[in-house]
Design a protein around this motif. Structure first.
Motif, short mmCIF file in Angstrom:
data_model
loop_
_atom_site.label_atom_id
_atom_site.label_comp_id
_atom_site.label_asym_id
_atom_site.label_seq_id
_atom_site.Cartn_x
_atom_site.Cartn_y
_atom_site.Cartn_z
N ALA A 11 0.85 -1.19 0.00
CA ALA A 11 0.00 0.00 0.00
C ALA A 11 0.88 1.24 0.00
CB ALA A 11 -0.91 -0.01 1.21
N LEU A 12 0.62 2.14 -0.92
CA LEU A 12 1.44 3.33 -1.04
C LEU A 12 1.27 4.26 0.16
CD1 LEU A 12 1.16 4.33 -4.79
CD2 LEU A 12 3.28 4.27 -3.48
N SER A 13 2.40 4.70 0.70
CA SER A 13 2.40 5.73 1.74
C SER A 13 2.27 7.09 1.07
CB SER A 13 3.70 5.68 2.52
OG SER A 13 4.80 6.00 1.67
N LYS A 14 2.06 8.13 1.88
CA LYS A 14 2.00 9.48 1.32
C LYS A 14 3.33 9.85 0.68
CE LYS A 14 -1.46 10.92 4.69
NZ LYS A 14 -1.76 11.79 5.86
N GLU A 15 4.42 9.42 1.28
CA GLU A 15 5.74 9.67 0.70
C GLU A 15 5.87 8.94 -0.63
OE1 GLU A 15 5.67 10.52 4.89
OE2 GLU A 15 5.21 8.65 3.82
N GLY A 16 5.33 7.73 -0.69
CA GLY A 16 5.37 6.98 -1.93
C GLY A 16 4.55 7.64 -3.02
N ILE A 17 3.41 8.21 -2.65
CA ILE A 17 2.58 8.91 -3.62
C ILE A 17 3.32 10.13 -4.17
CG2 ILE A 17 0.50 10.33 -3.85
CD1 ILE A 17 -0.88 8.27 -1.98
N THR A 18 4.01 10.84 -3.30
CA THR A 18 4.80 12.00 -3.74
C THR A 18 5.86 11.57 -4.74
OG1 THR A 18 4.44 13.15 -1.64
CG2 THR A 18 6.33 13.84 -2.96
N ARG A 19 6.47 10.42 -4.50
CA ARG A 19 7.48 9.89 -5.42
C ARG A 19 6.85 9.54 -6.77
NH1 ARG A 19 8.58 4.56 -6.44
NH2 ARG A 19 10.56 4.13 -7.48
N PHE A 64 6.02 11.00 -12.68
CA PHE A 64 5.27 11.49 -13.84
C PHE A 64 5.83 12.83 -14.33
CE2 PHE A 64 2.05 8.32 -12.80
CZ PHE A 64 1.53 8.02 -14.05
N VAL A 65 6.18 13.70 -13.38
CA VAL A 65 6.73 15.01 -13.75
C VAL A 65 8.04 14.86 -14.51
CG1 VAL A 65 7.79 17.11 -12.80
CG2 VAL A 65 5.58 16.32 -11.94
N ASP A 66 8.96 14.06 -13.95
CA ASP A 66 10.26 13.88 -14.60
C ASP A 66 10.10 13.23 -15.97
OD1 ASP A 66 11.44 14.98 -12.37
OD2 ASP A 66 12.05 13.06 -11.50
N ALA A 67 9.17 12.28 -16.08
CA ALA A 67 8.92 11.63 -17.36
C ALA A 67 8.35 12.62 -18.38
CB ALA A 67 7.96 10.45 -17.18
N ALA A 68 7.47 13.50 -17.92
CA ALA A 68 6.90 14.50 -18.83
C ALA A 68 7.98 15.46 -19.33
CB ALA A 68 5.79 15.28 -18.11
N LYS A 69 8.88 15.86 -18.44
CA LYS A 69 9.98 16.74 -18.86
C LYS A 69 10.85 16.06 -19.90
CE LYS A 69 10.47 19.30 -14.47
NZ LYS A 69 11.37 19.51 -13.30
N ARG A 70 11.19 14.79 -19.68
CA ARG A 70 11.99 14.05 -20.65
C ARG A 70 11.24 13.91 -21.98
NH1 ARG A 70 13.36 10.80 -15.98
NH2 ARG A 70 15.54 11.20 -15.41
N SER A 71 9.94 13.69 -21.89
CA SER A 71 9.14 13.53 -23.11
C SER A 71 9.15 14.80 -23.95
CB SER A 71 7.70 13.17 -22.73
OG SER A 71 7.65 11.94 -22.02
N ILE A 72 9.06 15.94 -23.30
CA ILE A 72 9.11 17.21 -24.04
C ILE A 72 10.48 17.41 -24.66
CG2 ILE A 72 8.99 19.72 -23.80
CD1 ILE A 72 6.26 18.28 -23.77
N ARG A 73 11.53 17.09 -23.90
CA ARG A 73 12.88 17.22 -24.46
C ARG A 73 13.09 16.27 -25.63
NH1 ARG A 73 14.50 17.67 -18.88
NH2 ARG A 73 15.25 15.51 -18.88
N ALA A 74 12.44 15.11 -25.58
CA ALA A 74 12.54 14.14 -26.69
C ALA A 74 11.76 14.59 -27.91
CB ALA A 74 12.06 12.77 -26.24
#
Length: 411
Positions: free
Chosen positions: A185-193, A198-208
């Motif tokens: 079960a995801l903790s709140k810290e896990g949810i933040t991760r 998703f944010v880091d993946a979106a940034k890479r996707s835009i750079r790609a």
């Protein structure tokens, strides 16, 4: 009179030669040679700063053909064989934002720069063909560490075979089905991760260079397992009420929208129903999807990609859920409720041009998404055009035998 120079113009901004494609394949001649108007299916659609030459989109198709998340020449050939024939938008397979977010060990990813660089080569070729390409960002949640479907229909992939059964995550510790991994079960810290992933993946996707970002919030994967009451029995701020259960989806949407350009369209794929019956307990219904879609639109989602199912092994689908357009009514519900506040895509068993056109004519959706028919026929856009007697521009290398010098020689 001087003759026209014989020059095969190159595509711009590509480190290799391919012919320039203008207009892009899949663009209808306007006016049509026979004088008929261009049907809506083949009219352009503009969302934010991106214009699609028609309203036939390739739906994401999992390929299970990557190593350590890095796509291979398979994706270039698979997707290239389709987008050279001109869908308005090509969406990639579900692409994991974190390593444990893969469905199988062979899933594509974009949690590293190496993975983004490999995707960039596919994007570059799409753009060399004057085509639009989008990435579907995903986290498999409690359906992770499982096998490619031709290897095994169900079951856990163990560590020895490249799996991660002890690192699978979900809203609770309830597995998707008995022979799947037991999630943590995801903790709140896990949810933040997760949100950061998703944010880091979106940034890479835009750079790609991707033109569109789609968030995968369907099919029982992580985001949909949070918003569906049958799989989310949490009692904290991420469980219980509708507002709490959709919290993860909205946090991901807000975070991604904040880091991508304002000109980039943001899509969201949802499962409009879990196909559970009332007697099976709490369920996710079409009216819940309408309600979620309204919130998503308010938070910057431009396009709702409407699918269904995938949440539970106990699913009892409608007897109609195998025919042409069986998911279209769910898209129609969202479109009817939200109108011009959001673009809507219909998907599922759309296999004929007149049927696809009727979906748009009747205001049930703004575009259609097709998956399996493109697997069977990469030139499926052309097939739909033939169904409607529409003349299309084709890629030069594909279209020339059907027109011009070759056509005259055949007479």
């Amino acid at each position: 009179m001087a003759s026209r120079p014989l020059f095969n113009a190159p595509a711009p901004n590509v480190p290799y030669f391919v012919p320039r494609q203008y207009p892009p394949a899949g663009t209808a001649f306007d006016p049509q040679p026979h004088g008929k108007p261009v049907p809506t299916l083949f009219r352009p659609l503009k969302i934010r700063g991106v214009e699609f030459q028609n309203r036939i989109f390739l739906a994401p198709l999992c390929q299970y053909s990557s190593e350590n998340g890095v796509v291979s020449p398979w994706q270039l050939v698979h997707l290239g064989g389709i987008f050279t024939h001109g869908p308005g938008l090509t969406l990639t397979e579900a692409t994991a934002v974190l390593p444990e977010g893969r469905i199988s060990p062979e899933d594509a990813g974009i949690w590293t720069d190496e993975q983004a660089t490999a995707w960039a080569q596919v994007v570059q070729f799409a753009h060399s063909q004057n085509q639009k390409i989008g990435i579907q960002l995903a986290h498999a949640g409690r359906k992770a560490s499982t096998a490619a479907p031709w290897v095994a229909a169900t079951g856990t992939v163990p560590f020895i075979a490249g799996g991660w059964p002890d690192e699978v995550l979900g809203p609770t510790d309830e597995p998707h089905q008995p022979d799947f991994p037991t999630p943590k079960a995801l903790s709140k810290e896990g949810i933040t991760r997760i949100v950061k992933g998703f944010v880091d993946a979106a940034k890479r996707s835009i750079r790609a260079g991707f033109d569109v970002i789609e968030i995968h919030g369907a099919h029982g994967f992580l985001i949909s397992s949070f918003y569906a009451p049958a799989s989310n029995t949490r009692t904290d701020e991420y469980g219980g009420s509708f507002e709490n259960r959709i919290r993860l989806a909205i946090e991901v949407v807000d975070a991604v929208r904040a880091v991508i350009p304002p000109t980039t369209p943001l899509f969201f794929r949802l499962s409009a129903t879990d196909w559970l019956k009332d007697e099976q307990g709490p369920r996710w219904r079409s009216e819940d999807s309408v309600r979620l879609s309204r919130v998503l639109a308010e938070h910057g989602v431009d396009f709702i990609d409407v699918s269904t199912g995938g949440l539970s092994a106990a699913t009892q689908m409608s007897p109609l859920a195998s025919g042409a357009g069986y998911q279209v009514p769910f898209a129609a519900d969202i479109k009817a409720a939200l109108g011009d506040k959001v673009f809507v895509g219909a998907v599922g068993g759309i296999n004929e041009g007149k049927f696809a056109q009727s979906i748009l004519d009747e205001g049930k959706a703004d575009a259609v998404l097709v998956g399996r028919m493109f697997q069977k026929n990469p030139g499926f856009v052309w097939k739909l055009a033939d169904d409607l007697d529409v003349e299309l521009h084709q890629s030069s290398q594909i279209g020339w035998p059907f027109q011009g010098r070759a056509k005259k020689a055949a007479k």
